[in-house]
Motif scaffolding. Structure first.
Motif, mmCIF file in Angstrom:
data_model
loop_
_atom_site.group_PDB
_atom_site.id
_atom_site.type_symbol
_atom_site.label_atom_id
_atom_site.label_comp_id
_atom_site.label_asym_id
_atom_site.label_seq_id
_atom_site.Cartn_x
_atom_site.Cartn_y
_atom_site.Cartn_z
ATOM 1 N N UNK A 63 64.115 50.208 31.721
ATOM 2 C CA UNK A 63 62.853 50.887 31.191
ATOM 3 C C UNK A 63 61.670 50.705 32.023
ATOM 4 N N UNK A 64 61.307 49.610 32.492
ATOM 5 C CA UNK A 64 60.078 49.111 33.287
ATOM 6 C C UNK A 64 60.287 50.032 34.528
ATOM 7 N N UNK A 65 61.125 49.977 35.106
ATOM 8 C CA UNK A 65 61.494 51.010 36.281
ATOM 9 C C UNK A 65 61.122 52.252 36.084
ATOM 10 N N UNK A 66 61.515 52.945 34.910
ATOM 11 C CA UNK A 66 61.313 54.347 34.388
ATOM 12 C C UNK A 66 60.385 54.269 33.376
ATOM 13 N N UNK A 67 59.293 53.743 33.387
ATOM 14 C CA UNK A 67 58.156 53.470 32.537
ATOM 15 C C UNK A 67 57.508 54.880 31.964
ATOM 16 N N UNK A 68 57.304 55.852 32.880
ATOM 17 C CA UNK A 68 56.719 56.894 32.602
ATOM 18 C C UNK A 68 57.424 57.782 31.915
ATOM 19 N N UNK A 98 57.681 42.534 24.143
ATOM 20 C CA UNK A 98 57.412 41.168 24.588
ATOM 21 C C UNK A 98 57.064 41.250 26.101
ATOM 22 N N UNK A 99 57.384 42.092 26.916
ATOM 23 C CA UNK A 99 56.706 42.238 28.264
ATOM 24 C C UNK A 99 55.160 42.683 28.163
ATOM 25 N N UNK A 100 54.922 43.473 27.258
ATOM 26 C CA UNK A 100 53.541 43.974 27.273
ATOM 27 C C UNK A 100 52.695 42.721 26.811
ATOM 28 N N UNK A 101 53.215 41.718 26.052
ATOM 29 C CA UNK A 101 52.529 40.689 25.499
ATOM 30 C C UNK A 101 52.097 39.628 26.461
ATOM 31 N N UNK A 102 53.090 39.727 27.680
ATOM 32 C CA UNK A 102 52.919 38.670 28.727
ATOM 33 C C UNK A 102 51.482 38.415 29.213
ATOM 34 N N UNK A 103 50.905 37.617 29.460
ATOM 35 C CA UNK A 103 49.376 37.392 30.008
ATOM 36 C C UNK A 103 49.094 38.044 31.254
ATOM 37 N N UNK A 104 50.268 38.309 32.133
ATOM 38 C CA UNK A 104 50.281 38.717 33.322
ATOM 39 C C UNK A 104 50.073 40.107 33.332
ATOM 40 N N UNK A 105 50.687 40.698 32.183
ATOM 41 C CA UNK A 105 50.974 42.222 32.126
ATOM 42 C C UNK A 105 49.570 43.063 32.248
#
Length: 477
Positions: A63-68, A98-105
């Motif tokens: 899903x991150x690879x096909x985010x759009x 969870x990915x969006x909540x990471x500080x580096x996102x």
């Protein structure tokens, strides 16, 4: 072996997808699944717990690879009724959150994820809405600008499915003080279910930190006491008292207007007493007694309610007077009239307990209610002793039955399987018995360990026996 299992899964998935697109009676999904996604789903081993973390990594990466295309992919996956396909979308939401909540996102990724997940909270499937809220929760804990998340959660407090509403409540509760304005919004704009879950949440917050509850919060809950919905009105009254006892500011302003509000809301409180569940009537009655301490003006309307044509309200009002106690002296005469009249056993028994509590004396012999019908069992359940009345008279027309037991010099009545009323098959347990008095001068030795029936007066788990005989042999007066 793993390759063979993967191929089997892939063929099963393809066969399912083909059936959806070729079936005459089924509509095909809006878009076909990309072949890469079909292959990924077929690789997931849902029966193998050891592979779950690896499988989720694949889902998250896809899903991150096909985010759009993520939102469209979610909608396509959810259009299928096969749980394996739908689970990929649900897991994908959680992983994106969870990915969006990471500080580096990056900020763009986070904002786009919030937009996608909020869109998923509008789906008709409650599991999708609940999962979307779970996915938004970690983001709300790190994102400084979360107005859209909180607004969505406030709306979903009024969701028709309690699991979704509770998920929204937990999201806002986790934010502590910053969640309070959104709870207030739900109090203003939510439906009755949303308001009830919101009031409970505010009561929980007051226990966590009384400083979170402001005068505005207390006033907002207080206003709902006069709600047209009787349950909302009743729960608002309960929670107002909880908040008053918790807050750290002067509550005299609210206290001064409570008597009038309680009196006007009494009709709604009585509607809550009109419930066939005894545990609920007992709970409501105790709370109305709490309201009475703030609004003694409720006494005479409660006395009038004793003459209601609804038996549960009559019994519930009697429970209320029992809880109020000596401060309800004006209710003694109406309660005496109930005991002398022809009413349901349930009402007689509760009126007797109320009369004793209000008068603070033992129930007069002439007012002890006689069992007229078949309502014994509620009062002789060992596990429900709080419902045992203060005193009951058993007559030859409705004797109490059981097995006569003697231990040492003490006699007992063993209650059968259904509490001694009809069946005499077996005892409930070693504690399903009543103490007997008054048998010392009677010839009952031949009745020991036999099924008997007896008349007398019951008090405090003890019966003072007036007459006893083998079952079926007691003669009417």
């Amino acid at each position: 072996m793993l390759l063979l299992k993967t191929l089997k899964q892939w063929f099963a998935l393809k066969a399912y997808l083909n059936s959806r697109t070729r079936g005459k009676n089924e509509m095909p999904p809006a878009d076909p699944l990309p072949s890469s996604l079909v292959w990924m789903i077929s690789r997931l081993s849902y029966g193998n717990k050891a592979s779950s973390s690896r499988s989720k990594e694949r889902i998250g990466k896809y899903f991150c690879d096909h985010f759009d295309q993520t939102l469209r992919l979610f909608l396509v996956l959810l259009s299928y009724d096969w749980i394996k396909i739908r689970s990929v979308a649900l897991d994908g939401m959680l992983l994106l959150g969870n990915r969006a909540a990471q500080p580096e996102t990056g900020e763009d990724f986070r904002e786009k994820t919030i937009e996608i997940l909020i869109e998923m909270t509008r789906q008709p499937d409650f599991i999708v809405r609940q999962t979307a809220l779970k996915s938004l929760k970690p983001i709300s804990e790190v994102e400084t600008s979360t107005t859209s998340i909180f607004s969505t959660a406030a709306e979903l407090l009024s969701d028709t499915v309690v699991y979704v509403a509770e998920e929204a409540r937990d999201l806002l509760l986790a934010r502590g003080e910053s969640g309070v304005p959104w709870f207030l919004k739900a109090l203003r704009n939510g439906n009755s279910d949303g308001r009830m879950i919101t009031m409970r949440a505010l009561a929980n917050l007051s226990k966590e930190n009384a400083g979170f509850i402001t005068p505005k919060v207390l006033n907002s809950v207080s206003v709902l006491i006069e709600s047209e919905d009787s349950k909302t009105s009743y729960l608002a009254a309960v929670h107002v008292l909880t908040l008053i006892n918790a807050v750290q500011f002067d509550t005299s302003g609210v206290r001064n207007i409570l008597p009038g509000r309680f009196e006007r809301a009494l009709r709604g409180f009585l509607q809550q007493l009109n419930n066939e569940e005894a545990w609920w009537r007992a709970k409501v009655a105790k709370n109305i007694a709490r309201f009475f301490s703030y609004a003694p003006v409720m006494l005479h309307p409660l006395i009038e309610a004793l003459s209601s044509d609804k038996k549960y309200i009559q019994e519930g009002v009697a429970r209320t007077f029992e809880a109020i106690g000596e401060k309800a002296q004006d209710a003694l005469v109406p309660l005496k009239n109930i005991l002398k009249g022809k009413h349901n056993d349930m009402i007689h028994f509760r009126a007797a307990a109320a009369y004793k509590a209000v008068s603070s004396h033992a129930l007069p012999e002439k007012l002890i209610p006689t069992v007229r019908y078949s309502f014994h069992d509620i009062f002789f359940k060992v596990q429900n002793q709080n419902d045992v009345p203060t005193a009951v008279r058993f007559s030859t027309y409705q004797p109490i039955c059981g097995k006569l037991i003697k231990t040492g010099e003490q006699y007992y009545l063993g209650l059968p399987h259904n509490h001694g009323i009809v069946s005499t098959d077996k005892l409930l347990d070693d504690h399903a018995w009543l103490d007997l008095e008054g048998l010392e001068n009677q010839n009952v030795e031949e009745l020991i360990d036999k099924e008997v029936e007896l008349t007398g007066i019951y008090r405090n788990h003890t019966i003072h026996v007036e007459a006893i005989a083998l079952r079926g042999e007691l003669k009417p007066d």
